[in-house]
Structures are given as C-alpha cells and as structure tokens.
Motif scaffolding. Sequence first.
Motif, mmCIF file in Angstrom:
data_model
loop_
_atom_site.group_PDB
_atom_site.id
_atom_site.type_symbol
_atom_site.label_atom_id
_atom_site.label_comp_id
_atom_site.label_asym_id
_atom_site.label_seq_id
_atom_site.Cartn_x
_atom_site.Cartn_y
_atom_site.Cartn_z
ATOM 1 N N VAL A 77 0.824 -1.208 0.000
ATOM 2 C CA VAL A 77 0.000 0.000 0.000
ATOM 3 C C VAL A 77 0.859 1.259 0.000
ATOM 4 C CG1 VAL A 77 -1.925 -1.130 1.196
ATOM 5 C CG2 VAL A 77 -0.182 0.064 2.535
ATOM 6 N N VAL A 78 0.276 2.327 -0.539
ATOM 7 C CA VAL A 78 0.868 3.663 -0.466
ATOM 8 C C VAL A 78 0.121 4.434 0.609
ATOM 9 C CG1 VAL A 78 1.470 5.761 -1.730
ATOM 10 C CG2 VAL A 78 1.367 3.563 -2.938
ATOM 11 N N THR A 79 0.875 5.087 1.488
ATOM 12 C CA THR A 79 0.279 5.860 2.576
ATOM 13 C C THR A 79 1.022 7.182 2.730
ATOM 14 O OG1 THR A 79 1.725 5.022 4.325
ATOM 15 C CG2 THR A 79 -0.241 3.716 3.829
ATOM 16 N N TYR A 80 0.442 8.086 3.521
ATOM 17 C CA TYR A 80 1.126 9.320 3.895
ATOM 18 C C TYR A 80 2.164 9.017 4.966
ATOM 19 C CZ TYR A 80 -2.155 12.585 1.571
ATOM 20 O OH TYR A 80 -2.886 13.329 0.671
ATOM 21 N N ASN A 81 3.354 9.593 4.836
ATOM 22 C CA ASN A 81 4.414 9.328 5.822
ATOM 23 C C ASN A 81 4.093 9.892 7.202
ATOM 24 O OD1 ASN A 81 4.739 12.045 5.175
ATOM 25 N ND2 ASN A 81 6.906 11.881 4.623
ATOM 26 N N VAL B 69 2.130 -6.016 6.132
ATOM 27 C CA VAL B 69 1.807 -5.208 4.958
ATOM 28 C C VAL B 69 3.029 -4.384 4.567
ATOM 29 C CG1 VAL B 69 0.303 -3.394 4.024
ATOM 30 C CG2 VAL B 69 -0.631 -5.100 5.615
ATOM 31 N N LYS B 70 3.375 -4.373 3.292
ATOM 32 C CA LYS B 70 4.474 -3.539 2.811
ATOM 33 C C LYS B 70 3.950 -2.127 2.610
ATOM 34 C CE LYS B 70 8.014 -3.153 -0.800
ATOM 35 N NZ LYS B 70 8.577 -3.753 -2.046
ATOM 36 N N VAL B 71 4.548 -1.177 3.308
ATOM 37 C CA VAL B 71 4.064 0.208 3.300
ATOM 38 C C VAL B 71 5.041 1.087 2.542
ATOM 39 C CG1 VAL B 71 3.395 2.176 4.715
ATOM 40 C CG2 VAL B 71 2.885 -0.155 5.501
ATOM 41 N N LEU B 72 4.559 1.733 1.497
ATOM 42 C CA LEU B 72 5.346 2.680 0.719
ATOM 43 C C LEU B 72 4.849 4.077 1.073
ATOM 44 C CD1 LEU B 72 5.082 0.832 -2.714
ATOM 45 C CD2 LEU B 72 6.890 0.592 -1.000
ATOM 46 N N THR B 73 5.682 4.846 1.751
ATOM 47 C CA THR B 73 5.218 6.138 2.246
ATOM 48 C C THR B 73 5.606 7.269 1.299
ATOM 49 O OG1 THR B 73 7.209 6.509 3.583
ATOM 50 C CG2 THR B 73 5.344 5.396 4.641
ATOM 51 N N MET B 74 4.763 8.283 1.262
ATOM 52 C CA MET B 74 5.002 9.461 0.435
ATOM 53 C C MET B 74 4.931 10.712 1.298
ATOM 54 S SD MET B 74 1.323 9.954 -1.476
ATOM 55 C CE MET B 74 1.665 11.701 -1.776
ATOM 56 N N PRO B 75 5.670 11.774 0.936
ATOM 57 C CA PRO B 75 5.596 13.024 1.681
ATOM 58 C C PRO B 75 4.199 13.623 1.575
ATOM 59 C CG PRO B 75 6.845 13.326 -0.342
ATOM 60 C CD PRO B 75 6.607 11.857 -0.193
#
Length: 407
Positions: free
Chosen positions: A360-364, A378-384
């Motif tokens: 998943v993509v989430t807010y950092n 869950v693999k977490v891909l964080t974005m600014p």
Amino acid sequence: MNEILKIGSEIGRLRKVLLHRPGKEIENLVPEYLGKLLFDDIPYLEAARLEHDGFADILTQNGVEVLYLEDLLVESLESEEKRYEFLKTFIRESAITSKNLTEKLIEYLMDMSLFSMLQKVMSGIRKDEIKISKISSLTEITNKNYPFYIDPLPNLYFTRDPGSIIGNGISINSMHTSARNREPLFLKWIFNNHPIYKTDKIPHWYKGDAPFSIEGGDILVLSDKIVAIGCSERTSAEAIEIIAQRLFKNQSGFEKVLVFEIPSCRAFMHLDTVFTMVDYDKFTIHPGIEGPLNVYEITQGKADILNFEVHHDDLSKILSKALNIPGIELIRCGGGDAIVSGREQWSDGSNTLAIAPGVVVTYNRNYVTNDILTKKGVKVLTMPSAELSRGRGGPRCMSMPLYRENI
C-alpha cells in the motif's frame, strides 16, 4: 468484454491510474472562501507538486502507468469545434447565464493554447483578468465584490471522486457540492471524445446527469462479485440503487452490492475515509466504524426487481461473510488510541491505496498506523504529505485506478 478498463478488486496489482497534478487552482484558495471550496487550509503549491510527483514516482517505480487528466483532455479536444463546445458546456456548468459574459470568457479562453486553456478553466478566472465594459445581468451587479468569474477547482487532485471504474465500465459520478459539480464534466468529455476511451464497449453505470449524488470515495470494489458503496453525506440511496440495477441488468459479473450506512459528517466524508482494503483478509479502519452498523445487501431478483436484505452486525463479521474469508482482520488507525487515531485519521490514516495484495501507499505523517501495518505484514510505501494532506484526502482519494490485474 473490453480490456481498456478493468477493476475487479481493491488490491489486484495496479497497472494503470489517472492522476491530476495540483495546479494554479490551489493558489486561488483564499481564507474567505475556504469553506465554500471545501478546504480547511491552503497548501503551498510548489511543495504540494513535489509531493504529488513523489506519489507518481512510487507508482511508476512499481509498474503502474500514470496518466494525467489534462493530457487525456488535450487528446479529446483536437478540433477547434470541440474546444468551443467544451467551453460552452463548462461555462454553463459554472452557473454563468449572461450571454455577454459567456462570449467574453470564450473569446478569452479560445485565444490560449489548448493546454493553457485547460489549466485556466481548472485554476479559475479572476475578474481582474478580463475587462467587461457592459454589465448585462443582475448577478454581475450583486456579486461585484466576489473575485472570480469562474471558481477554481482545488479539489481536482482528488481524482477518485468524479469517476469510478467498476468491472469493465465507468460510473461518471454526480457530485454532492457545487464546489465540485464541474469535475465530472472532464471525464464525461474524455469518455465521449477520446480516441481510446470513446467506445461502445465501455458500459456507463452512471452518467453524471442524474439529480442524485454519488462520489467515488464511497465506492469500493471488494471482489469481482461484490461492490461496497457508502450511503453517506455525499452519496444518495437513489444513486446507489440506479448503479445496482445497471450492474445486474448488464451482466457485469457483479452479484451483490453492500450498502454501508455511515454518518453524515466530515469525519466520515466517504467510505474510504474510514475503511480501505490492504490485503486479501486485512482492512485498515477508523475505530468509529467497527460497529455494530447497518449494511443493506442488494441482489438481483426476478424480472429486474431488486432484493434487499438488512444486516446489523460488526464490520469484521459482515466482511468475512461477504468475502467468504474467515478471520478478517481490521487494523485500527492509530492502533485505536484515542489521541493518535484522532490525529492520524485527520490526515487520512485509513485512506490507503493498495497497488498489489499487501502493498500500500500511505502518507508518511501517519507513522503510528504505518508501523502497525508493517508489523501486520503489509508492505508500506510512504510518500511526503505535509501539503497535500491539507486537502483532507489520502493516496486513495488522489487516484482513479483504470486497470488492475485479477487476483
């Protein structure tokens, strides 16, 4: 069946998505009109664009083709005649009734390059940009202190809401608020004029012209058989029933629509504000939606009559039964801690975008929830997210998936 669009789940590997990179519409937000335009704060555009580019980079690095709304519009407006018709429709949808003002605005916009014209209709047109020598309507007089002829569209980077791909068809939605009611027009134009997306092979489950509102944040495709829809402040029961009838009648493959009754308040704005799927048997949720809650199950009856069944139970039991998966796990935003979940829910801690099962993509900024998701496998891909989050929408809100692989 067409292979142009395909969404049969929330977690199938994402292959194609529609985004809108924030533009000058953000800089036309001012404190006096934040409420009218559905914002609580004013993002800093330069930083918001960098964050959004980071979001797009995460997607492309993970095998997702990113399409941009404005690019598809350019490809849908190749002739001057189409451009003129588009502007007439857009100005009418902007509640401008003065013939004189309409002509002046069209003249002003037609003098621009096509891409600049699209940026301008999205960003809004201020009154100091055009000199109108002749007042031709009472509205112009009574609104003389209002700074815009055409309001900006600052919510446009939330591409999830104006349209939804369900199976191999599209719902061009009808927005609840006047601040967003022009956004579906862009999708309507694309799906009526684009060389790829204008095709009779794409069913239209909703056409954006009914008087009943429905928004994409309330639509979750749980499987290739089940669609979940939130009956919320912004999505009406009437619109849900229309979509259910069309899904069943057109042999879409969907057999059930689960309607989640959620409170009509900003904290529960859409279903995906409080509830998103992150893996086959895992969902991240706002603790306030665990239940018991009312869920209405719609199935096809005889002679195009819909059957309705009412369930009142905890969310985990409802999902487990619907998906036929024992042991559904609900992962609470902020771990259920009142302070942490309140803070992270404000920044859409439950609004994740799955790009593959368990990825998943989430807010950092929602670091507590992100850490919990990681510990759950869950693999977490964080974005600014310092600026984008000011619009009160997360990664799922900012994306309109067009194509996912089957799971």
